[in-house]
Design a protein around this motif. Structure first.
Motif, short mmCIF file in Angstrom:
data_model
loop_
_atom_site.label_atom_id
_atom_site.label_comp_id
_atom_site.label_asym_id
_atom_site.label_seq_id
_atom_site.Cartn_x
_atom_site.Cartn_y
_atom_site.Cartn_z
N ALA A 1 -2.50 -6.29 -3.70
CA ALA A 1 -2.82 -5.49 -3.06
C ALA A 1 -2.02 -4.13 -3.43
N CYS A 2 -0.92 -3.55 -3.38
CA CYS A 2 -0.45 -2.51 -3.20
C CYS A 2 0.61 -2.41 -3.92
N THR A 3 1.50 -0.96 -4.11
CA THR A 3 2.64 -1.18 -5.07
C THR A 3 3.60 -0.61 -4.00
N ALA A 4 4.65 -1.48 -4.46
CA ALA A 4 5.78 -0.92 -3.36
C ALA A 4 7.80 -0.99 -4.44
N SER A 5 8.25 -0.44 -3.57
CA SER A 5 9.82 -0.03 -4.57
C SER A 5 11.01 -0.44 -3.36
N VAL A 6 12.55 -1.01 -4.24
CA VAL A 6 13.40 -0.91 -3.92
C VAL A 6 13.68 0.15 -4.03
N VAL A 7 14.67 0.06 -2.55
CA VAL A 7 15.57 1.06 -1.95
C VAL A 7 16.84 0.60 -1.60
N ASP A 8 18.08 1.67 -1.86
CA ASP A 8 18.84 1.29 -1.28
C ASP A 8 18.87 1.27 0.53
N SER A 9 19.50 0.00 0.32
CA SER A 9 19.77 -0.45 2.60
C SER A 9 21.34 -1.00 1.95
N PRO A 10 21.83 -1.16 3.40
CA PRO A 10 23.25 -2.38 2.92
C PRO A 10 23.72 -2.75 3.14
N ARG A 11 22.00 -3.78 3.32
CA ARG A 11 21.85 -5.28 2.88
C ARG A 11 21.65 -5.43 1.55
N ARG A 12 20.71 -4.72 0.95
CA ARG A 12 20.65 -5.34 -0.32
C ARG A 12 19.26 -5.30 -0.11
N ASN A 13 18.07 -5.41 0.28
CA ASN A 13 16.86 -6.07 0.52
C ASN A 13 15.66 -5.16 0.85
N LEU A 14 15.64 -4.15 0.39
CA LEU A 14 14.16 -3.87 1.32
C LEU A 14 13.48 -2.59 0.44
N LEU A 15 12.36 -3.02 0.38
CA LEU A 15 11.45 -2.10 -0.13
C LEU A 15 10.66 -1.10 1.15
N VAL A 16 9.97 -0.10 0.49
CA VAL A 16 9.02 1.08 0.59
C VAL A 16 8.13 1.20 0.21
N THR A 17 7.05 1.18 1.10
CA THR A 17 5.47 1.15 0.57
C THR A 17 4.60 1.64 1.79
N ALA A 18 3.76 1.72 1.76
CA ALA A 18 2.20 2.22 2.89
C ALA A 18 2.47 1.33 3.89
N ALA A 19 1.97 1.74 4.71
CA ALA A 19 2.19 1.14 6.08
C ALA A 19 0.79 0.63 6.47
N HIS A 20 -0.68 1.26 5.80
CA HIS A 20 -1.45 0.55 5.63
C HIS A 20 -1.34 -1.18 4.68
N CYS A 21 -0.96 -0.67 3.76
CA CYS A 21 -1.07 -2.04 2.95
C CYS A 21 -0.07 -3.48 3.99
#
Length: 251
Positions: free
Chosen positions: A65-85
């Motif tokens: 589908a799309c591309t995403a990436s890992v971002v820093d977060s307190p629980r160490r479990n978060l990605l960022v991508t586009a909402a339309h994805c």
């Protein structure tokens, strides 16, 4: 809006029928930067470059589908991508999304990480407002480890203005390796920015815009859901809108 250029085939077919004509073009300000030239397969190797990967629909053998990436977060479990994805007002959230960091040539060097939660702004959920085309995804642990414990995460960068030198790595659906290009951002409107480089086609929505300091300051999305041609990409400006959404995703 008349295209599904950044989507994989399944999501694109559904969403382009539902949201054609939904966005108004913001005024362009200033001259765009000279186009950059992408390089195939040159995303930095593990661990930094492998924080970027592709989203699959229906499991790791499903459609890309799309591309995403890992971002820093307190629980160490978060990605960022586009909402339309990942979310649309008519069809809701896409089910069975998995993330494959560092994907290349059919290989998943870090396995697949199932998406368990999607956080988008209500204004995107209700009317696909292009000013809120960003999403944070929570992924489940694998083998008892969170994804950022394995790969680390990019810092979230907000309120940094325009004209930033960034590198953008994304996964075109027709390629088996990511492409990377470096250029400066420019102002599309007061709340949207652009990045000029060839080659960002289907599958590259959600690609992170990374500074040399390792901060994500944008993702392909926003105006025209990321761009109407393969040479110009857009992102919402990472400001209080993104900071607030991140706060919700990590609460």
């Amino acid at each position: 809006m008349t295209r599904a250029r950044r989507y994989g085939p399944t999501l694109g077919l559904l969403l382009v029928l539902a949201v054609a004509g939904c966005a108004q073009a913001p005024a362009t300000t200033g001259a765009p930067p000279v186009d950059g030239t992408p390089s195939a397969g040159t995303a930095p190797s593990s661990p930094t470059g492998d924080r970027i990967g592709t989203l699959f629909v229906g499991g790791e053998h499903g459609s890309r589908a799309c591309t995403a990436s890992v971002v820093d977060s307190p629980r160490r479990n978060l990605l960022v991508t586009a909402a339309h994805c990942v979310q649309h007002p008519l069809f809701g959230r896409l089910d069975d999304l998995v993330f494959a960091p560092g994907y290349r040539n059919g290989q998943l060097p870090y396995g697949s990480w199932r998406v368990s939660q999607v956080v988008v702004d209500q204004r995107w959920t209700e009317r696909a407002d292009p000013e809120y085309d960003v999403a944070f995804l929570t992924v489940e642990p694998v083998g008892g480890r969170e994804i950022a414990d394995v790969l680390g995460g990019f810092r979230l960068g907000t309120d940094q203005g325009f004209g930033l030198p960034v590198s953008v790595t994304g996964y075109p659906n027709e390629a088996e390796e990511p492409i990377t290009c470096s250029n400066r951002t420019s102002e599309q409107s007061s709340t949207q920015e652009r990045f000029d480089c060839h080659g960002y086609t289907d599958g590259t929505s959600g690609s992170p815009w990374l500074t040399a300091a390792g901060e994500v300051v944008g993702v392909i999305g926003g105006y025209q859901e990321g761009g109407d041609t393969e040479r110009t990409s857009y992102s919402i400006t990472f400001d209080h809108r993104v900071s607030e959404l991140y706060r919700r995703a990590t609460a």
